[in-house]
Design a protein around this motif. Structure first.
Motif: not given
Length: 256
Positions: A133-141, A213-218
Motif C-alpha cells: 500500500r505504501g509503495a503504491l501510494d508513493g512512500i518511495v518518492e 523511477a524516482a531517479g536514485v543512483a543505484e
C-alpha cells in the motif's frame, strides 16, 4: 553480504558501504515462544521489557544509546518526516530522514520492504517502511523528496531493500492485480499466475521499479525472503498460515 555483531546477525548492502546500517535478523534476541529472537516490535503482544531489551541490543550494535534509536508509528502511508532529535511523542509516518550524526533511524517489518537510503556526500540518510500500500501510494518518492529537502541529491542516493516477502510466497487475488494495473497497466509485469485463479506479486521488484523511477543512483534488494526463512526472519503471512496469534518485527536501521 552479512556480518555478525556480538550475538546479533546483521545483513548489510555494499551500496551503503561507508554508512553504518543493518537489516537485523531475528537471531540473538531475548524474546521467546512465537517471538523467539530479536523482536523489536513494541506493537506486538510480546513482553514490553523484552522488546526494550532487544532494541537496546540493536542500538548497542549501531553504537548509539536506546534513546537515539528512532522509529515512528507506522501506518502504511506515504508520509516521510525529518528528525534531528528524538520526538516528544510517536509520529505517524512510514519513513524517517535525518542528517544528524549520532541518531539511528529505523523501521520495523515482517514481510513489507524495509528500504535504507543514503547520500553520503550530503550526509543525508533515510529509512522507509514500504508495504504494497505504501509503495503504491508513493512512500518511495516521498522519502526521496524529503531527503532532497534535507540537502540530498537524488542522483547520488543509493538505496537497499532488505528482507521482504518474495514473489514465490506472495499470493494475491485478482482485485489486487486490478488495483495495480489501474494505477499503471505496466505493473502487470510484477505478477505471474498462481494456483486457483490467484497471482503471485513481486513486491521487491515493484519497489526497485519505484526507486529507479524516482531517479536514485543505484538500488538493490538483498534477496532474502522473510516468508521462506523462519529461522532468520519474522513473517506476518507465515504467522497467519500457521495460525499463530501474533508475530515479531524485524528492525532495519541506518545512522551517520
Amino acid at each position: 553480504m552479512n556480518a555478525v555483531t556480538v550475538s546479533l546477525e546483521i545483513l548489510t548492502s555494499p551500496l551503503l558501504d561507508g554508512v553504518l546500517h543493518g537489516f537485523f535478523t531475528r537471531r540473538g534476541g531475548a524474546s521467546s515462544g512465537i517471538f523467539e529472537g530479536l523482536n523489536c516490535g513494541g506493537g506486538s503482544s510480546d513482553q514490553a521489557e523484552i522488546v526494550a531489551m532487544n532494541r537496546r541490543r540493536a542500538a548497542e550494535a549501531l553504537g548509539v544509546g536506546a534513546e537515539a534509536l528512532l522509529t515512528v508509528h507506522q501506518v502504511h502511508s506515504a508520509r516521510a518526516v525529518t528528525l534531528d532529535a528524538p520526538p516528544p511523542e510517536p509520529i505517524r509516518a512510514d519513513a524517517l530522514v535525518t542528517r544528524t550524526p549520532g541518531l539511528a533511524i529505523a523501521v520495523l517489518t515482517a514481510d513489507c520492504q524495509p528500504i535504507l537510503f543514503a547520500d553520503r556526500e550530503a550526509g543525508v540518510i533515510a529509512a522507509a517502511h514500504a508495504g504494497w500500500r505504501g509503495a503504491l501510494d508513493g512512500i518511495v518518492e516521498a522519502t526521496v523528496e524529503e531527503m532532497e529537502r534535507a540537502g540530498a541529491d537524488r542522483g547520488r542516493i543509493r538505496a537497499a531493500i532488505g528482507p521482504s516477502i518474495s514473489q514465490a510466497a506472495y499470493e494475491v487475488g485478482p482485485e489486487f492485480l486490478e488495483r495495480f494495473c489501474d494505477d499503471d497497466p505496466a505493473n502487470a509485469r510484477f505478477f505471474i499466475n498462481g494456483a486457483d485463479g490467484k497471482y503471485l506479486f513481486d513486491l521487491p521488484g515493484y519497489g526497485l521499479k519505484r526507486l529507479r523511477a524516482a531517479g536514485v543512483a543505484e538500488a538493490e534488494w538483498t534477496r532474502h525472503c522473510t516468508y521462506r526463512d523462519a529461522t532468520r526472519f519474522y513473517s506476518y503471512r507465515r504467522s497467519v498460515h500457521r495460525g499463530e496469534a501474533d508475530y515479531g518485527r524485524l528492525l532495519s536501521a541506518i545512522r551517520l
